[in-house]
Design a protein around this motif. Structure first.
Motif, PDB file in Angstrom:
ATOM      1  N   ILE A  78      56.324  50.329  17.524  1.00 18.07           N
ATOM      2  CA  ILE A  78      56.009  50.552  16.109  1.00 18.07           C
ATOM      3  C   ILE A  78      54.883  51.565  15.978  1.00 18.07           C
ATOM      4  CG2 ILE A  78      55.108  49.495  13.992  1.00 18.07           C
ATOM      5  CD1 ILE A  78      56.655  46.952  14.779  1.00 18.07           C
ATOM      6  N   HIS A  79      53.779  51.350  16.667  1.00 18.26           N
ATOM      7  CA  HIS A  79      52.634  52.252  16.559  1.00 18.26           C
ATOM      8  C   HIS A  79      52.912  53.622  17.180  1.00 18.26           C
ATOM      9  CE1 HIS A  79      50.370  49.066  14.835  1.00 18.26           C
ATOM     10  NE2 HIS A  79      50.359  48.338  15.933  1.00 18.26           N
ATOM     11  N   ASP A  80      53.823  53.680  18.156  1.00 16.49           N
ATOM     12  CA  ASP A  80      54.167  54.962  18.783  1.00 16.49           C
ATOM     13  C   ASP A  80      54.945  55.857  17.822  1.00 16.49           C
ATOM     14  OD1 ASP A  80      53.003  54.032  21.083  1.00 16.49           O
ATOM     15  OD2 ASP A  80      54.881  53.716  22.154  1.00 16.49           O
ATOM     16  N   GLN A  81      55.555  55.266  16.817  1.00 12.98           N
ATOM     17  CA  GLN A  81      56.394  55.990  15.853  1.00 12.98           C
ATOM     18  C   GLN A  81      57.422  56.858  16.574  1.00 12.98           C
ATOM     19  OE1 GLN A  81      53.908  58.037  13.008  1.00 12.98           O
ATOM     20  NE2 GLN A  81      53.201  56.141  12.114  1.00 12.98           N
ATOM     21  N   SER A  82      58.057  56.290  17.573  1.00 13.50           N
ATOM     22  CA  SER A  82      59.027  57.033  18.367  1.00 13.50           C
ATOM     23  C   SER A  82      60.471  56.709  17.985  1.00 13.50           C
ATOM     24  CB  SER A  82      58.808  56.747  19.854  1.00 13.50           C
ATOM     25  OG  SER A  82      58.881  55.362  20.108  1.00 13.50           O
ATOM     26  N   TRP A  83      60.653  55.860  16.989  1.00 14.91           N
ATOM     27  CA  TRP A  83      61.990  55.454  16.570  1.00 14.91           C
ATOM     28  C   TRP A  83      62.242  55.820  15.123  1.00 14.91           C
ATOM     29  CZ3 TRP A  83      65.782  53.615  19.569  1.00 14.91           C
ATOM     30  CH2 TRP A  83      65.425  53.165  20.845  1.00 14.91           C
ATOM     31  N   TYR A  84      63.469  56.189  14.832  1.00  7.56           N
ATOM     32  CA  TYR A  84      63.919  56.318  13.457  1.00  7.56           C
ATOM     33  C   TYR A  84      65.101  55.385  13.304  1.00  7.56           C
ATOM     34  CZ  TYR A  84      65.417  58.040   8.964  1.00  7.56           C
ATOM     35  OH  TYR A  84      65.750  58.104   7.638  1.00  7.56           O
ATOM     36  N   LEU A  85      64.952  54.374  12.493  1.00  5.77           N
ATOM     37  CA  LEU A  85      66.033  53.412  12.287  1.00  5.77           C
ATOM     38  C   LEU A  85      67.031  53.997  11.296  1.00  5.77           C
ATOM     39  CD1 LEU A  85      64.047  50.063  12.071  1.00  5.77           C
ATOM     40  CD2 LEU A  85      65.318  50.975  14.000  1.00  5.77           C
ATOM     41  N   ASP A  86      68.112  54.568  11.834  1.00  4.43           N
ATOM     42  CA  ASP A  86      69.159  55.088  10.976  1.00  4.43           C
ATOM     43  C   ASP A  86      69.968  53.913  10.421  1.00  4.43           C
ATOM     44  OD1 ASP A  86      70.612  54.279  13.190  1.00  4.43           O
ATOM     45  OD2 ASP A  86      71.239  56.289  13.759  1.00  4.43           O
ATOM     46  N   ARG A  87      70.970  54.210   9.647  1.00  2.18           N
ATOM     47  CA  ARG A  87      71.733  53.159   8.981  1.00  2.18           C
ATOM     48  C   ARG A  87      72.330  52.137   9.955  1.00  2.18           C
ATOM     49  NH1 ARG A  87      75.758  54.257   3.926  1.00  2.18           N
ATOM     50  NH2 ARG A  87      74.883  52.542   2.755  1.00  2.18           N
ATOM     51  N   PRO A  88      72.970  52.572  11.064  1.00  6.09           N
ATOM     52  CA  PRO A  88      73.512  51.573  12.000  1.00  6.09           C
ATOM     53  C   PRO A  88      72.427  50.673  12.610  1.00  6.09           C
ATOM     54  CG  PRO A  88      74.510  53.717  12.420  1.00  6.09           C
ATOM     55  CD  PRO A  88      73.412  53.923  11.429  1.00  6.09           C
ATOM     56  N   LEU A  89      71.271  51.228  12.946  1.00  5.08           N
ATOM     57  CA  LEU A  89      70.197  50.403  13.512  1.00  5.08           C
ATOM     58  C   LEU A  89      69.599  49.472  12.465  1.00  5.08           C
ATOM     59  CD1 LEU A  89      68.312  52.823  15.950  1.00  5.08           C
ATOM     60  CD2 LEU A  89      69.723  50.835  16.537  1.00  5.08           C
ATOM     61  N   ARG A  90      69.459  49.944  11.223  1.00  8.53           N
ATOM     62  CA  ARG A  90      68.950  49.065  10.154  1.00  8.53           C
ATOM     63  C   ARG A  90      69.917  47.908   9.926  1.00  8.53           C
ATOM     64  NH1 ARG A  90      68.006  54.016   7.592  1.00  8.53           N
ATOM     65  NH2 ARG A  90      69.646  53.602   6.064  1.00  8.53           N
ATOM     66  N   LYS A  91      71.219  48.204   9.974  1.00 10.26           N
ATOM     67  CA  LYS A  91      72.238  47.162   9.782  1.00 10.26           C
ATOM     68  C   LYS A  91      72.173  46.156  10.931  1.00 10.26           C
ATOM     69  CE  LYS A  91      77.167  46.580   8.948  1.00 10.26           C
ATOM     70  NZ  LYS A  91      78.474  47.244   8.834  1.00 10.26           N
ATOM     71  N   ARG A  92      72.033  46.654  12.133  1.00 10.02           N
ATOM     72  CA  ARG A  92      71.955  45.784  13.309  1.00 10.02           C
ATOM     73  C   ARG A  92      70.695  44.917  13.263  1.00 10.02           C
ATOM     74  NH1 ARG A  92      71.694  47.816  19.582  1.00 10.02           N
ATOM     75  NH2 ARG A  92      71.218  45.753  20.409  1.00 10.02           N
ATOM     76  N   LEU A  93      69.572  45.503  12.857  1.00 11.43           N
ATOM     77  CA  LEU A  93      68.325  44.745  12.716  1.00 11.43           C
ATOM     78  C   LEU A  93      68.514  43.592  11.733  1.00 11.43           C
ATOM     79  CD1 LEU A  93      65.214  44.434  13.208  1.00 11.43           C
ATOM     80  CD2 LEU A  93      64.888  46.083  11.354  1.00 11.43           C
ATOM     81  N   HIS A  94      69.209  43.857  10.654  1.00 10.16           N
ATOM     82  CA  HIS A  94      69.466  42.815   9.653  1.00 10.16           C
ATOM     83  C   HIS A  94      70.399  41.739  10.198  1.00 10.16           C
ATOM     84  CE1 HIS A  94      71.381  41.181   5.898  1.00 10.16           C
ATOM     85  NE2 HIS A  94      70.098  40.950   5.687  1.00 10.16           N
ATOM     86  N   GLN A  95      71.456  42.149  10.882  1.00 11.98           N
ATOM     87  CA  GLN A  95      72.439  41.189  11.404  1.00 11.98           C
ATOM     88  C   GLN A  95      71.853  40.323  12.523  1.00 11.98           C
ATOM     89  OE1 GLN A  95      75.604  43.861  12.512  1.00 11.98           O
ATOM     90  NE2 GLN A  95      76.653  43.636  10.552  1.00 11.98           N
ATOM     91  N   GLU A  96      71.121  40.935  13.453  1.00 14.69           N
ATOM     92  CA  GLU A  96      70.645  40.211  14.624  1.00 14.69           C
ATOM     93  C   GLU A  96      69.327  39.472  14.409  1.00 14.69           C
ATOM     94  OE1 GLU A  96      70.630  42.686  18.147  1.00 14.69           O
ATOM     95  OE2 GLU A  96      72.580  43.564  17.613  1.00 14.69           O
ATOM     96  N   TYR A  97      68.476  39.987  13.524  1.00 17.65           N
ATOM     97  CA  TYR A  97      67.149  39.392  13.347  1.00 17.65           C
ATOM     98  C   TYR A  97      66.867  38.944  11.911  1.00 17.65           C
ATOM     99  CZ  TYR A  97      66.020  40.980  18.047  1.00 17.65           C
ATOM    100  OH  TYR A  97      66.004  41.163  19.405  1.00 17.65           O
ATOM    101  N   GLY A  98      67.786  39.209  10.999  1.00 17.09           N
ATOM    102  CA  GLY A  98      67.587  38.809   9.607  1.00 17.09           C
ATOM    103  C   GLY A  98      66.509  39.610   8.893  1.00 17.09           C
TER     104      GLY A  98
END
Length: 198
Positions: A78-98
């Motif tokens: 998170i602090h590294d700011q090395s990720w961009y959560l595109d739509r598929p990753l945002r969807k996966r984050l919601h499905q797997e972790y709520g």
């Protein structure tokens, strides 16, 4: 957002910005601000609740491992700011972790407040996804309601590598607490005689 520069003669860019806003999971009212009201969008934010920080961190580490990347102890996804959560990753984050965040399009003149510790979307270039050329004014502040969380963030920064840009205490929470208490005691002493009267 104090300035948004939209280049003239590039009609295809407007369609690309609209697609980005839609793919960013923006609501219909936001889309109408752009398409009907013709307001100037400058940036797309994805903001998450501070309570979901550990879930997001765990998810990003999991994705990194799946992609064969290392997760050094003194770095933080998170602090590294090395990720961009595109739509598929945002969807996966919601499905797997709520975990579901809020998509906010910042138009010219809009102000966005981010609560202490609330992870917000980081693209590879910037803290937000810029839609057009824009100038933003950012200011960190510590509100009394979030001192505890700001202090916790300061402690979290201490575990990052010494070369990390967030290693230092940018918020200066201990100084804020010291001066707030000092001012409160000063006011009480200055009014001590009036406080002791019945």
């Amino acid at each position: 957002m104090v300035y948004v520069g939209i280049p003239k003669g590039q009609a295809d860019q407007e369609e690309e910005v609209l697609k980005t806003i839609q793919d960013g999971d923006s609501d219909e009212l936001t889309i109408k601000r752009f398409t009907e009201s013709r307001e100037k969008p400058g940036a797309l934010w994805h903001i998450y609740a501070a309570k979901d920080t550990e879930k997001i961190r765990e998810f990003l580490k999991k994705v990194a491992e799946e992609q064969g990347q290392e997760n050094p102890v003194d770095h933080d996804p998170i602090h590294d700011q090395s990720w961009y959560l595109d739509r598929p990753l945002r969807k996966r984050l919601h499905q797997e972790y709520g975990v579901q965040g809020w998509a906010i399009v910042q138009f010219l003149g809009d102000v966005v407040f981010i609560p202490a510790g609330a992870p917000h979307q980081a693209s590879p270039r910037d803290a937000v996804h810029n839609l057009y050329s824009c100038i933003k004014v950012a200011e960190d502040f510590v509100s009394p309601e979030h001192v505890k969380h700001c202090f916790w963030l300061t402690q979290e920064f201490r575990y990052l590598s010494h070369t990390h840009t967030n290693h230092e205490d940018k918020l200066q929470v201990k100084n804020v607490i010291y001066h707030a208490v000092k001012d409160a005691v000063g006011i009480l002493r200055a009014n001590e005689s009036s406080l002791s009267r019945p």
